[in-house]
Design a protein around this motif. Sequence first.
Motif, PDB file in Angstrom:
ATOM      1  N   PHE A 143       0.803  -1.231   0.000  1.00 34.76           N
ATOM      2  CA  PHE A 143       0.000   0.000   0.000  1.00 34.76           C
ATOM      3  C   PHE A 143       0.834   1.278   0.000  1.00 34.76           C
ATOM      4  O   PHE A 143       0.281   2.373  -0.118  1.00 34.76           O
ATOM      5  N   ALA A 144       2.163   1.178   0.136  1.00 34.04           N
ATOM      6  CA  ALA A 144       2.987   2.385   0.087  1.00 34.04           C
ATOM      7  C   ALA A 144       2.908   3.016  -1.298  1.00 34.04           C
ATOM      8  O   ALA A 144       2.857   2.328  -2.311  1.00 34.04           O
ATOM      9  N   ALA A 145       2.887   4.349  -1.316  1.00 33.42           N
ATOM     10  CA  ALA A 145       2.816   5.132  -2.559  1.00 33.42           C
ATOM     11  C   ALA A 145       1.517   4.927  -3.312  1.00 33.42           C
ATOM     12  O   ALA A 145       1.454   5.170  -4.523  1.00 33.42           O
ATOM     13  N   LEU A 146       0.482   4.493  -2.615  1.00 32.55           N
ATOM     14  CA  LEU A 146      -0.863   4.492  -3.203  1.00 32.55           C
ATOM     15  C   LEU A 146      -1.528   5.820  -2.871  1.00 32.55           C
ATOM     16  O   LEU A 146      -1.531   6.244  -1.710  1.00 32.55           O
ATOM     17  N   THR A 147      -2.078   6.486  -3.865  1.00 31.26           N
ATOM     18  CA  THR A 147      -2.760   7.757  -3.645  1.00 31.26           C
ATOM     19  C   THR A 147      -4.261   7.538  -3.525  1.00 31.26           C
ATOM     20  O   THR A 147      -4.862   6.867  -4.358  1.00 31.26           O
ATOM     21  N   MET A 148      -4.830   8.086  -2.467  1.00 31.62           N
ATOM     22  CA  MET A 148      -6.282   8.076  -2.292  1.00 31.62           C
ATOM     23  C   MET A 148      -6.799   9.438  -2.741  1.00 31.62           C
ATOM     24  O   MET A 148      -6.530  10.450  -2.091  1.00 31.62           O
ATOM     25  N   PRO A 149      -7.499   9.495  -3.875  1.00 30.71           N
ATOM     26  CA  PRO A 149      -7.854  10.785  -4.477  1.00 30.71           C
ATOM     27  C   PRO A 149      -8.851  11.581  -3.642  1.00 30.71           C
ATOM     28  O   PRO A 149      -9.690  11.016  -2.939  1.00 30.71           O
ATOM     29  N   ALA A 150      -8.742  12.906  -3.750  1.00 28.62           N
ATOM     30  CA  ALA A 150      -9.581  13.804  -2.965  1.00 28.62           C
ATOM     31  C   ALA A 150     -11.065  13.599  -3.237  1.00 28.62           C
ATOM     32  O   ALA A 150     -11.902  13.806  -2.361  1.00 28.62           O
ATOM     33  N   GLY A 151     -11.405  13.185  -4.465  1.00 26.04           N
ATOM     34  CA  GLY A 151     -12.811  13.058  -4.822  1.00 26.04           C
ATOM     35  C   GLY A 151     -13.495  11.813  -4.306  1.00 26.04           C
ATOM     36  O   GLY A 151     -14.733  11.710  -4.387  1.00 26.04           O
ATOM     37  N   SER A 152     -12.747  10.865  -3.754  1.00 20.31           N
ATOM     38  CA  SER A 152     -13.385   9.625  -3.304  1.00 20.31           C
ATOM     39  C   SER A 152     -14.067   9.833  -1.957  1.00 20.31           C
ATOM     40  O   SER A 152     -13.653  10.660  -1.136  1.00 20.31           O
ATOM     41  N   ALA A 153     -15.130   9.055  -1.716  1.00 24.40           N
ATOM     42  CA  ALA A 153     -15.894   9.190  -0.479  1.00 24.40           C
ATOM     43  C   ALA A 153     -15.040   8.867   0.735  1.00 24.40           C
ATOM     44  O   ALA A 153     -15.112   9.542   1.770  1.00 24.40           O
ATOM     45  N   THR A 154     -14.203   7.811   0.639  1.00 25.86           N
ATOM     46  CA  THR A 154     -13.394   7.422   1.789  1.00 25.86           C
ATOM     47  C   THR A 154     -12.350   8.487   2.128  1.00 25.86           C
ATOM     48  O   THR A 154     -12.090   8.761   3.309  1.00 25.86           O
ATOM     49  N   THR A 155     -11.760   9.105   1.109  1.00 25.97           N
ATOM     50  CA  THR A 155     -10.780  10.165   1.368  1.00 25.97           C
ATOM     51  C   THR A 155     -11.442  11.353   2.033  1.00 25.97           C
ATOM     52  O   THR A 155     -10.895  11.947   2.973  1.00 25.97           O
ATOM     53  N   ARG A 156     -12.638  11.722   1.579  1.00 24.60           N
ATOM     54  CA  ARG A 156     -13.349  12.844   2.196  1.00 24.60           C
ATOM     55  C   ARG A 156     -13.663  12.556   3.659  1.00 24.60           C
ATOM     56  O   ARG A 156     -13.568  13.440   4.521  1.00 24.60           O
ATOM     57  N   LEU A 157     -14.049  11.315   3.963  1.00 26.97           N
ATOM     58  CA  LEU A 157     -14.321  10.949   5.359  1.00 26.97           C
ATOM     59  C   LEU A 157     -13.072  11.116   6.221  1.00 26.97           C
ATOM     60  O   LEU A 157     -13.138  11.669   7.327  1.00 26.97           O
ATOM     61  N   VAL A 158     -11.929  10.628   5.721  1.00 26.41           N
ATOM     62  CA  VAL A 158     -10.694  10.699   6.493  1.00 26.41           C
ATOM     63  C   VAL A 158     -10.262  12.142   6.705  1.00 26.41           C
ATOM     64  O   VAL A 158      -9.943  12.558   7.826  1.00 26.41           O
ATOM     65  N   THR A 159     -10.217  12.942   5.635  1.00 32.83           N
ATOM     66  CA  THR A 159      -9.736  14.319   5.753  1.00 32.83           C
ATOM     67  C   THR A 159     -10.670  15.173   6.609  1.00 32.83           C
ATOM     68  O   THR A 159     -10.211  16.001   7.402  1.00 32.83           O
ATOM     69  N   THR A 160     -11.980  14.973   6.477  1.00 30.42           N
ATOM     70  CA  THR A 160     -12.930  15.718   7.310  1.00 30.42           C
ATOM     71  C   THR A 160     -12.758  15.360   8.775  1.00 30.42           C
ATOM     72  O   THR A 160     -12.733  16.239   9.652  1.00 30.42           O
TER      73      THR A 160
END
Length: 242
Positions: A143-160
């Motif tokens: 999973f290293a160097a995998l990008t989770m894009p800003a537009g995905s639902a899971t990324t929004r949950l984490v960043t929020t």
Amino acid sequence: MRRVFSTAGTHPRTRFKLWQEVVAERIGPIEQRRRADGPFAGEIEIGAVGPLTFSRITQSALTTTITADTVRRRPDGLIRVNFRLAGASTFQQHGREAVQGTGDLTVIDHHPGVLDARTDGQTLVMALPRERLEGLLGPARLFAALTMPAGSATTRLVTTFFGDLLRVNRQLSPEAAERMATIGVDLIVAALADRMAREVPHSLHGSVVVQRAKAHVEANLGDQTLDPPRLAAAMGVSLRRL
């Protein structure tokens, strides 16, 4: 967040040298090279929520390299999650290249193999214990160097979640902060598991699930309640598929 260093007010000729010294002291003896002419600018802020530590780094364009010597001299056993707040980054690690834009998340393994990390702008860096992530997801190379894009639902949950957590951290008791930190790590694990499932070709996905299942079993050998149904649920697959 508390500011621990800023190039503001320092002489332009000595700024980058001072920056390298501070980074070496706080992160380790990594190699950094400038990628732009003109005066260098950089700032480092730090903070913590329970056991989690955060660094907000603002800098001019740089190239950073982690070598085997770096890791030997300062083995911290950590994996870092990069929240890209502004600007862009490119990471190369474990044969994978990650391009990170504003709002994206990327996981970086503090291990030889970051051949060329090109960064500029502002990043929030969170340090996580290696055992926690690898115990649930398998070896970091998956999973290293995998990008989770800003537009995905899971990324929004984490960043929020982490944005709100850092804002209210001072209002939390130490016990509440530790519980919230644990929830945040679980969110990152869930987001990474979702990203890994989309990254791996279907023909190889079964082997990745097997690796994750083995890592989960090894990390929970003392749990007398761990059985096939619970293992399947932890992996996010059906019992029949497992």
